[in-house]
Design an enzyme around this catalytic site. Sequence first.
Site, PDB file in Angstrom:
ATOM      1  N   LYS A  22       0.826  -1.202   0.000  1.00 15.50           N
ATOM      2  CA  LYS A  22       0.000   0.000   0.000  1.00 15.50           C
ATOM      3  C   LYS A  22       0.865   1.259   0.000  1.00 15.50           C
ATOM      4  O   LYS A  22       0.625   2.196  -0.762  1.00 15.50           O
ATOM      5  CB  LYS A  22      -0.912  -0.039   1.238  1.00 15.50           C
ATOM      6  CG  LYS A  22      -2.059   0.905   1.154  1.00 15.50           C
ATOM      7  CD  LYS A  22      -3.036   0.671   2.294  1.00 15.50           C
ATOM      8  CE  LYS A  22      -3.926  -0.517   2.046  1.00 15.50           C
ATOM      9  NZ  LYS A  22      -4.386  -1.204   3.229  1.00 15.50           N
ATOM     10  N   ARG A  92      -3.091   3.005   8.802  1.00 11.01           N
ATOM     11  CA  ARG A  92      -3.373   1.686   8.200  1.00 11.01           C
ATOM     12  C   ARG A  92      -2.115   0.840   8.224  1.00 11.01           C
ATOM     13  O   ARG A  92      -1.016   1.342   8.059  1.00 11.01           O
ATOM     14  CB  ARG A  92      -3.760   1.825   6.729  1.00 11.01           C
ATOM     15  CG  ARG A  92      -5.085   2.455   6.470  1.00 11.01           C
ATOM     16  CD  ARG A  92      -5.365   2.412   4.961  1.00 11.01           C
ATOM     17  NE  ARG A  92      -6.728   2.742   4.656  1.00 11.01           N
ATOM     18  CZ  ARG A  92      -7.138   3.966   4.333  1.00 11.01           C
ATOM     19  NH1 ARG A  92      -6.272   4.967   4.273  1.00 11.01           N
ATOM     20  NH2 ARG A  92      -8.404   4.200   4.066  1.00 11.01           N
ATOM     21  N   GLY A 101      -5.528 -10.754   7.354  1.00  8.86           N
ATOM     22  CA  GLY A 101      -5.559 -11.105   8.774  1.00  8.86           C
ATOM     23  C   GLY A 101      -5.103  -9.974   9.681  1.00  8.86           C
ATOM     24  O   GLY A 101      -5.143 -10.073  10.898  1.00  8.86           O
ATOM     25  N   MET A 103      -4.420  -5.683  10.942  1.00 12.80           N
ATOM     26  CA  MET A 103      -5.222  -4.675  11.626  1.00 12.80           C
ATOM     27  C   MET A 103      -6.178  -3.906  10.705  1.00 12.80           C
ATOM     28  O   MET A 103      -5.858  -3.638   9.560  1.00 12.80           O
ATOM     29  CB  MET A 103      -4.272  -3.680  12.272  1.00 12.80           C
ATOM     30  CG  MET A 103      -4.941  -2.889  13.346  1.00 12.80           C
ATOM     31  SD  MET A 103      -3.941  -1.492  13.810  1.00 12.80           S
ATOM     32  CE  MET A 103      -4.307  -0.360  12.512  1.00 12.80           C
ATOM     33  N   ARG A 336      -5.444  -0.366  -7.794  1.00 11.80           N
ATOM     34  CA  ARG A 336      -4.837  -1.703  -7.931  1.00 11.80           C
ATOM     35  C   ARG A 336      -5.362  -2.330  -9.204  1.00 11.80           C
ATOM     36  O   ARG A 336      -6.352  -1.849  -9.772  1.00 11.80           O
ATOM     37  CB  ARG A 336      -5.179  -2.578  -6.725  1.00 11.80           C
ATOM     38  CG  ARG A 336      -6.665  -2.711  -6.535  1.00 11.80           C
ATOM     39  CD  ARG A 336      -6.986  -3.448  -5.265  1.00 11.80           C
ATOM     40  NE  ARG A 336      -8.393  -3.218  -4.955  1.00 11.80           N
ATOM     41  CZ  ARG A 336      -8.955  -3.448  -3.804  1.00 11.80           C
ATOM     42  NH1 ARG A 336      -8.258  -3.911  -2.811  1.00 11.80           N
ATOM     43  NH2 ARG A 336     -10.231  -3.243  -3.616  1.00 11.80           N
ATOM     44  N   HIS A 452     -13.088 -41.605 -13.915  1.00 15.25           N
ATOM     45  CA  HIS A 452     -13.554 -41.951 -15.262  1.00 15.25           C
ATOM     46  C   HIS A 452     -14.552 -40.913 -15.781  1.00 15.25           C
ATOM     47  O   HIS A 452     -14.419 -40.377 -16.882  1.00 15.25           O
ATOM     48  CB  HIS A 452     -14.188 -43.350 -15.239  1.00 15.25           C
ATOM     49  CG  HIS A 452     -14.763 -43.757 -16.556  1.00 15.25           C
ATOM     50  ND1 HIS A 452     -16.103 -43.577 -16.854  1.00 15.25           N
ATOM     51  CD2 HIS A 452     -14.185 -44.273 -17.665  1.00 15.25           C
ATOM     52  CE1 HIS A 452     -16.319 -43.992 -18.086  1.00 15.25           C
ATOM     53  NE2 HIS A 452     -15.167 -44.428 -18.601  1.00 15.25           N
ATOM     54  N   GLU A 749       4.626 -45.025 -21.799  1.00 17.72           N
ATOM     55  CA  GLU A 749       3.799 -44.905 -20.598  1.00 17.72           C
ATOM     56  C   GLU A 749       4.188 -45.923 -19.525  1.00 17.72           C
ATOM     57  O   GLU A 749       3.476 -46.133 -18.552  1.00 17.72           O
ATOM     58  CB  GLU A 749       2.305 -44.999 -20.948  1.00 17.72           C
ATOM     59  CG  GLU A 749       1.946 -46.072 -21.938  1.00 17.72           C
ATOM     60  CD  GLU A 749       0.506 -46.009 -22.458  1.00 17.72           C
ATOM     61  OE1 GLU A 749      -0.317 -45.274 -21.899  1.00 17.72           O
ATOM     62  OE2 GLU A 749       0.214 -46.725 -23.432  1.00 17.72           O
ATOM     63  N   SER A 768       4.791 -40.852 -28.115  1.00 20.22           N
ATOM     64  CA  SER A 768       3.771 -40.003 -27.493  1.00 20.22           C
ATOM     65  C   SER A 768       3.720 -40.391 -26.019  1.00 20.22           C
ATOM     66  O   SER A 768       3.443 -41.551 -25.687  1.00 20.22           O
ATOM     67  CB  SER A 768       2.420 -40.232 -28.166  1.00 20.22           C
ATOM     68  OG  SER A 768       1.458 -39.422 -27.555  1.00 20.22           O
ATOM     69  N   THR A 771       1.062 -39.774 -20.272  1.00 24.15           N
ATOM     70  CA  THR A 771       1.406 -39.447 -18.883  1.00 24.15           C
ATOM     71  C   THR A 771       0.329 -39.863 -17.879  1.00 24.15           C
ATOM     72  O   THR A 771       0.569 -39.799 -16.679  1.00 24.15           O
ATOM     73  CB  THR A 771       1.712 -37.942 -18.748  1.00 24.15           C
ATOM     74  OG1 THR A 771       0.718 -37.220 -19.465  1.00 24.15           O
ATOM     75  CG2 THR A 771       3.082 -37.625 -19.296  1.00 24.15           C
ATOM     76  N   CYS A 836       0.167 -37.025 -24.736  1.00 20.95           N
ATOM     77  CA  CYS A 836      -1.272 -37.151 -24.965  1.00 20.95           C
ATOM     78  C   CYS A 836      -2.040 -37.493 -23.694  1.00 20.95           C
ATOM     79  O   CYS A 836      -3.234 -37.751 -23.734  1.00 20.95           O
ATOM     80  CB  CYS A 836      -1.563 -38.154 -26.063  1.00 20.95           C
ATOM     81  SG  CYS A 836      -1.037 -39.821 -25.648  1.00 20.95           S
ATOM     82  N   TYR A 856       4.866 -31.465 -29.702  1.00 19.50           N
ATOM     83  CA  TYR A 856       3.467 -31.044 -29.550  1.00 19.50           C
ATOM     84  C   TYR A 856       2.865 -31.543 -28.245  1.00 19.50           C
ATOM     85  O   TYR A 856       3.408 -32.446 -27.605  1.00 19.50           O
ATOM     86  CB  TYR A 856       2.623 -31.544 -30.738  1.00 19.50           C
ATOM     87  CG  TYR A 856       2.478 -33.047 -30.784  1.00 19.50           C
ATOM     88  CD1 TYR A 856       1.462 -33.694 -30.077  1.00 19.50           C
ATOM     89  CD2 TYR A 856       3.359 -33.839 -31.527  1.00 19.50           C
ATOM     90  CE1 TYR A 856       1.339 -35.072 -30.103  1.00 19.50           C
ATOM     91  CE2 TYR A 856       3.242 -35.214 -31.560  1.00 19.50           C
ATOM     92  CZ  TYR A 856       2.222 -35.827 -30.844  1.00 19.50           C
ATOM     93  OH  TYR A 856       2.108 -37.180 -30.853  1.00 19.50           O
TER      94      TYR A 856
END
Length: 889
Positions: A22, A92, A101, A103, A336, A452, A749, A768, A771, A836, A856
Amino acid sequence: MEKYVYLFHEGNGNMRDLLGGKGANLAEMTRIGLPVPYGFTITTEACNAYYESNKSIPALVEMQVLEALTHLEEKMGKKLGDPENPLLVSVRSGSVFSMPGMMDTILNLGMNDETVVGMAKLTNNPRFAYDSYRRFIQMFSDVVLEIDSYYFEQLLEETREQKGYTSDPELTAEDWQEVIKGYKEIVRKHTRKDFPQDPKNQLFLAINAVFNSWNNQRAIVYRRLNKIPDHLGTAVNVQSMVFGNMGNDSGTGVAFTRNPSTGEPELYGEYLINAQGEDVVAGIRTPQAISTLKSEMPEVYQQFSETAKRLEQHYKEMQDIEFTVERGKLFILQTRSGKRTAQAAIRIAVDMVKEGIIDRKQALLRVDPDQLNQLLHRRIDEKAERKILAKGLPASPGAATGQVVFDADEAEQLGNDGKKVILVRPETTPDDIHGIVASQAIVTSRGGMTSHAAVVARGMGKACICGCEALKIDVKAKQLIVGETVVNYGDMITIDGSTGEIMLGEIPMIDPELSPEFQLLLSWADQERKIGVRANADNPEDARKAFEFGAGGVGLCRTEHMFMEQGRLPIVQKMIIAENDEERMEAIEQLLPMQQGDFEGIFEAMQGYPVTIRLLDPPLHEFLPDKEELLVEVTKLQILDPQSDELKQKEKLLRKVRQLDEFNPMLGLRGCRLGMVHPEIYEMQVKAIFYAAAKLAEKGMEVNPEIMIPLVGHINELKSMRELVIETAQRVEEETGRNFKYTIGTMIEIPRAALTADQIAEEADFFSFGTNDLTQTTFGYSRDDAEGKFLQSYIETKVLPQNPFAVLDQDGVGKLVETGVKLGRKTNPTLKTGICGEHGGEKSSIDFCYRTGLDYVSCSPYRVPLARLAAAQATIRQEQKKCEAYTPV
Ligand code: PEP
Ligand code: MG
């Protein structure tokens, strides 16, 4: 000598560490000549010095505060405590990071029994003066003297009752004087002292209180939660007061420099005449739109809109500004960067480029890819009222209304009859796919964000809520119960997949907006990004959607989904339970043209872009009925109709289901292992691919198939499957008299595949990275079990920083990806690499893929725009880092 106090004109916006957020902002606004009420900031280092001196303000700090005060008094032409012309200030807290949290603000400091009289005379408004004084006593008592506000509120209420008033504005100056007397009594009773009358004493007590608030319980907890270090300390801002409640030529308000909802370039906000900040928040009077200020106070409006423009130009960002008008003079209290919707974020970023405020790269960094989801799905009209029945995990965004059904077959039936349905299940399995296809949305009471239901729904761009434990679903009774409410089969509900909210009845919706600005921004993203974006699409419709959203190909076509489509499952089952080759081949022959049709549609939709087709991956039992349900049916038939053909049929099915039963299907007979054991299935799929390619070639269309072998762990598996593909392709080439251009690659994989990627790459044209499975196999987690049983608690207790199925685990799984790319390219420099798994549509994972050098990412069609933007951001960020690292010699 250490400098502990900075007048606003001595600081700037870069001094956040010392002046707090501030303070730095106020200094910056002062520096660029904006009308900010003048003041000074006591630094965060002073706060630390306070604690080092055993919670007392060091003499040097005190001296500098007094010096700054004198300066402030001179500048304002007023003096703290002067009965004729008193200076009043606000105090302030302000730490480096915003900390709710800490003052609360103290306003009107400097008021006492004498200055209140001066203020009454000066403003010619005794009511205003006494009201301000009582507000000050109450606030100061609460925040500094730690006397509960309750006592003051109670006294005020008693006064109102006695006088027969219903609201505060009815109290006269005399009434307030009476209240003040009572307030002072309360202070005496609780502190055994009089309310402090010396304004300097008030000021130092307030500074003490701000420093102490750094270590109050709320602040400590907030810091712990947000990982803010304890040693930073807080700054204190002392600023001269301005009053919006000095009559009808005064007022206060809040405004955005652009519309935060649509992004339109217009001042957007509201204000209240003759009011202070808290009146706007309290909502007692309805504020007026900022546009009316133009006619009410034309000069102020003019000045404010110029200031707003200036602030925007200065910060190069849309601003949210608080202002006060005191007797026709404008003051800016705070500015801001303003919060905004996705639509507004895009419009503002694009407009700011056109206006020359920022460049394209900055514009691309201004929009959070995650926000784009809001724009790609139908959503509930924000203006509509929502009565929330229950809340689950927001698993797939978008909103939908439909009748509740509890069973996939029923969903399909009603859906085919043109009804809108929402499938509600404890959880879903691949068996439910036809019901999911026919539904508007999915709700489950179990399962997480990558269960799923969630994965499939996101893939299809359908809204989905998972893990809504408040729902008691009784599938048999066709009911769901939430507390007292019972929702029956066929009842209408609305769900919001972006918030996880489930509501009764139908709620109005609005269509997704793919604005021209959005398209423009994405076209800029395409120019910047250096990594391709493809889509995971299993059918022509998804492929068309993906193409429309700008995908540069299909990165994963899961062919098993084609097996699940309506009418096909019985043929697939026939293929699986066949007892001899003849029966099996008959079923396979039936499936071939169906697959071929799907491939044709996908190739056509992709218009010559590459399409990666993965041969069958899941274990075969996934296409068969549930073992336990089947057992019950067989037992029933054995009792009721032991001679029936149906029983014989079901017994045969049960034998097969038992035969295929596995202890751990995730690690069992699936992926290329299926192709090794049942080469005829893969052969059929490959034939279907090339027949489709031949068909399109006939029409003069280009096709670019990439055939992908799943779950390879050993080079010999790929060798064998590669031969099968090549031989099959050759046969189709001979049959059709055509030559096909195609490539063969593999998914990576299984950790062993990543670790032996140099060997595997000798047989692969592309890798590919799957993951999803790579995360399962690297962690040794089965995804569904992990998400259902312990992952949530792992994340809550910070054992894991986040769900590794949603956000790529760069340290572990990521290392395998890096290793795979590096080793693979060693033996095959032209190897193409992509990802993928679900992570291909997640921004931090996309950033990782770019840095790792993948060619990609591939994600669900609805995530393609997000991925295009995230990919551009990854490139820009990397460039920025390189610039920072470069030091000219
Ligand atoms: C993967 O494992 O990452 C993958 C894409 O395959 P699936 O999710 O179909 O197992
Ligand atoms: Mg997989």
